[in-house]
Scaffold this motif. Structure first.
Motif, PDB file in Angstrom:
ATOM      1  N   ASN A 119       0.823  -1.207   0.000  1.00 16.16           N
ATOM      2  CA  ASN A 119       0.000   0.000   0.000  1.00 16.16           C
ATOM      3  C   ASN A 119       0.855   1.254   0.000  1.00 16.16           C
ATOM      4  O   ASN A 119       0.513   2.254  -0.661  1.00 16.16           O
ATOM      5  N   ARG A 120       1.995   1.222   0.719  1.00 13.03           N
ATOM      6  CA  ARG A 120       2.894   2.373   0.684  1.00 13.03           C
ATOM      7  C   ARG A 120       3.419   2.594  -0.742  1.00 13.03           C
ATOM      8  O   ARG A 120       3.512   3.726  -1.214  1.00 13.03           O
ATOM      9  N   ALA A 121       3.796   1.495  -1.406  1.00  9.68           N
ATOM     10  CA  ALA A 121       4.271   1.619  -2.784  1.00  9.68           C
ATOM     11  C   ALA A 121       3.160   2.144  -3.692  1.00  9.68           C
ATOM     12  O   ALA A 121       3.397   3.010  -4.552  1.00  9.68           O
ATOM     13  N   PHE A 122       1.940   1.633  -3.498  1.00  9.47           N
ATOM     14  CA  PHE A 122       0.792   2.109  -4.283  1.00  9.47           C
ATOM     15  C   PHE A 122       0.592   3.610  -4.109  1.00  9.47           C
ATOM     16  O   PHE A 122       0.382   4.347  -5.084  1.00  9.47           O
ATOM     17  N   ARG A 123       0.677   4.097  -2.888  1.00  7.96           N
ATOM     18  CA  ARG A 123       0.466   5.522  -2.639  1.00  7.96           C
ATOM     19  C   ARG A 123       1.564   6.376  -3.260  1.00  7.96           C
ATOM     20  O   ARG A 123       1.310   7.495  -3.717  1.00  7.96           O
ATOM     21  N   GLU A 124       2.793   5.858  -3.272  1.00  9.66           N
ATOM     22  CA  GLU A 124       3.872   6.561  -3.971  1.00  9.66           C
ATOM     23  C   GLU A 124       3.549   6.674  -5.460  1.00  9.66           C
ATOM     24  O   GLU A 124       3.766   7.715  -6.090  1.00  9.66           O
ATOM     25  N   LEU A 125       3.047   5.590  -6.037  1.00 13.21           N
ATOM     26  CA  LEU A 125       2.754   5.585  -7.468  1.00 13.21           C
ATOM     27  C   LEU A 125       1.648   6.577  -7.827  1.00 13.21           C
ATOM     28  O   LEU A 125       1.759   7.324  -8.802  1.00 13.21           O
ATOM     29  N   ILE A 126       0.573   6.594  -7.045  1.00  8.52           N
ATOM     30  CA  ILE A 126      -0.525   7.509  -7.386  1.00  8.52           C
ATOM     31  C   ILE A 126      -0.157   8.964  -7.075  1.00  8.52           C
ATOM     32  O   ILE A 126      -0.816   9.887  -7.557  1.00  8.52           O
ATOM     33  N   ALA A 127       0.921   9.140  -6.287  1.00 12.53           N
ATOM     34  CA  ALA A 127       1.419  10.499  -6.041  1.00 12.53           C
ATOM     35  C   ALA A 127       2.382  10.953  -7.132  1.00 12.53           C
ATOM     36  O   ALA A 127       2.860  12.090  -7.094  1.00 12.53           O
ATOM     37  N   GLY A 128       2.687  10.050  -8.080  1.00 14.64           N
ATOM     38  CA  GLY A 128       3.502  10.456  -9.219  1.00 14.64           C
ATOM     39  C   GLY A 128       4.866   9.843  -9.324  1.00 14.64           C
ATOM     40  O   GLY A 128       5.614  10.154 -10.264  1.00 14.64           O
ATOM     41  N   ALA A 129       5.246   8.966  -8.404  1.00 16.90           N
ATOM     42  CA  ALA A 129       6.557   8.334  -8.487  1.00 16.90           C
ATOM     43  C   ALA A 129       6.649   7.447  -9.724  1.00 16.90           C
ATOM     44  O   ALA A 129       5.637   6.880 -10.171  1.00 16.90           O
ATOM     45  N   ASP A 130       7.841   7.342 -10.298  1.00 15.98           N
ATOM     46  CA  ASP A 130       8.061   6.409 -11.393  1.00 15.98           C
ATOM     47  C   ASP A 130       7.910   4.980 -10.879  1.00 15.98           C
ATOM     48  O   ASP A 130       8.071   4.704  -9.683  1.00 15.98           O
ATOM     49  N   PHE A 131       7.631   4.068 -11.788  1.00 17.64           N
ATOM     50  CA  PHE A 131       7.336   2.669 -11.459  1.00 17.64           C
ATOM     51  C   PHE A 131       8.375   1.803 -12.171  1.00 17.64           C
ATOM     52  O   PHE A 131       8.400   1.739 -13.401  1.00 17.64           O
ATOM     53  N   VAL A 132       9.223   1.148 -11.390  1.00 18.24           N
ATOM     54  CA  VAL A 132      10.316   0.340 -11.941  1.00 18.24           C
ATOM     55  C   VAL A 132      10.244  -1.068 -11.355  1.00 18.24           C
ATOM     56  O   VAL A 132      10.261  -1.238 -10.132  1.00 18.24           O
ATOM     57  N   ALA A 133      10.148  -2.063 -12.228  1.00 11.66           N
ATOM     58  CA  ALA A 133      10.146  -3.462 -11.802  1.00 11.66           C
ATOM     59  C   ALA A 133      11.500  -4.081 -12.119  1.00 11.66           C
ATOM     60  O   ALA A 133      11.971  -3.995 -13.257  1.00 11.66           O
ATOM     61  N   LEU A 134      12.113  -4.689 -11.114  1.00  8.51           N
ATOM     62  CA  LEU A 134      13.381  -5.368 -11.360  1.00  8.51           C
ATOM     63  C   LEU A 134      13.187  -6.592 -12.228  1.00  8.51           C
ATOM     64  O   LEU A 134      14.086  -6.987 -12.976  1.00  8.51           O
ATOM     65  N   ALA A 135      12.032  -7.217 -12.142  1.00 13.04           N
ATOM     66  CA  ALA A 135      11.700  -8.391 -12.942  1.00 13.04           C
ATOM     67  C   ALA A 135      10.190  -8.582 -12.883  1.00 13.04           C
ATOM     68  O   ALA A 135       9.512  -7.989 -12.034  1.00 13.04           O
ATOM     69  N   VAL A 136       9.678  -9.410 -13.800  1.00 16.52           N
ATOM     70  CA  VAL A 136       8.247  -9.715 -13.800  1.00 16.52           C
ATOM     71  C   VAL A 136       8.022 -11.219 -13.937  1.00 16.52           C
ATOM     72  O   VAL A 136       7.010 -11.665 -14.474  1.00 16.52           O
ATOM     73  N   ASN A 137       8.956 -12.016 -13.423  1.00 19.73           N
ATOM     74  CA  ASN A 137       8.783 -13.462 -13.450  1.00 19.73           C
ATOM     75  C   ASN A 137       7.531 -13.853 -12.685  1.00 19.73           C
ATOM     76  O   ASN A 137       7.207 -13.285 -11.643  1.00 19.73           O
ATOM     77  N   ARG A 138       6.847 -14.878 -13.207  1.00 15.21           N
ATOM     78  CA  ARG A 138       5.621 -15.342 -12.567  1.00 15.21           C
ATOM     79  C   ARG A 138       5.918 -16.186 -11.329  1.00 15.21           C
ATOM     80  O   ARG A 138       5.255 -16.054 -10.293  1.00 15.21           O
ATOM     81  N   THR A 139       6.874 -17.100 -11.445  1.00 13.57           N
ATOM     82  CA  THR A 139       7.180 -18.044 -10.370  1.00 13.57           C
ATOM     83  C   THR A 139       8.679 -18.283 -10.287  1.00 13.57           C
ATOM     84  O   THR A 139       9.433 -17.940 -11.208  1.00 13.57           O
TER      85      THR A 139
END
Length: 253
Positions: A119-139
């Motif tokens: 939720n903290r990360a979500f609130r950063e995102l909706i406040a305008g922070a950039d969104f960076v994923a180190l990876a998107v592996n499923r499993t």
């Protein structure tokens, strides 16, 4: 030559049979190597030490990880990180507190993937922070030998909730593969990837323009994985040792 680590060279703290000798054979054949891992629970030094304990010597410049790519991205874009990563990985981001903007960095946070942190990360995102994923592996194949949820599931949750799409820095990002090849001074068409993830390792590498990608039956591989994603593997092999046979036989032809 690009090699994945978890599921290809080792499972947990155990070397996959024949991995060390296969890597040595590739080196003796004069093939330059890079180890390209989406592992985001351990810092680089710990990964290199883990490999050394298995008798596999890997130089710092031979290991490419999403965390290193993220540090470079943060510096390039003058961002300070809001980290949603495993506590052991946080050391990789020290000294990056002074950026002019903020970026949420999501890796495999393990038990830290709780509601409060998400939720903290979500609130950063909706406040305008950039969104960076180190990876998107499923499993990934966990220490108990079974599959566990990987980073991609939690990235997808944040993407759904925020309506924001992430910049992906690890596999299957073409830039990740190209960065490894730039260091090798190797044209993509001449490169081979060995991995246990048919989506991120194999389809990702082929989609990035690599000449071949071999899927091993170790690690997270499950029967039928070779038909689940496009492009399909160049070859399905038992393990990194048989992948090495495949590569060396074609290099000598």
């Amino acid at each position: 030559m690009l090699l994945d680590l978890l599921g290809v060279v080792y499972d947990g703290d155990t070397q996959i049979a024949g991995a060390a000798s296969a890597i040595e054979r590739l080196r003796r054949a004069g093939l330059p190597l890079r180890f390209v891992s989406n592992t985001t629970r351990a810092p680089r030094g710990a990964i290199i030490a883990q490999l050394a304990a298995m008798g596999i010597k890997v130089a710092d410049e031979e290991l490419l990880t999403p965390a290193r790519a993220a540090v470079e991205w943060l510096r390039k874009h003058d961002r300070q990180p809001h980290l949603l990563v495993h506590p052991d990985l946080e050391v990789e981001f020290s000294g990056l507190e002074g950026g002019s903007g903020r970026a949420v960095i999501v890796g495999d946070a393990g038990e830290a993937f709780d509601h409060a942190n998400l939720n903290r990360a979500f609130r950063e995102l909706i406040a305008g922070a950039d969104f960076v994923a180190l990876a998107v592996n499923r499993t990934f194949k966990d220490t108990d030998g079974l599959l566990s949820l990987d980073t991609g599931a939690f990235v997808a949750a944040l993407e759904f909730a925020s309506g924001r799409s992430p910049v992906v820095l690890g596999k299957p990002s073409p830039d990740f593969f190209h960065s490894a090849l730039t260091d090798l001074n190797c044209p993509a068409a001449d490169a081979v990837m060995i991995g246990d993830d048919a989506e991120s390792d194999v389809a990702g590498a082929l989609g990035a323009g690599l000449g071949a990608a071999l899927l091993v039956r170790t690690g997270k591989y499950r029967p039928g994985d070779e038909t689940r994603f496009n492009p399909a593997p160049t070859a399905l092999v038992d393990d990194v040792a048989t992948a090495t046979d495949w590569i060396i036989s074609r290099a000598a032809a």
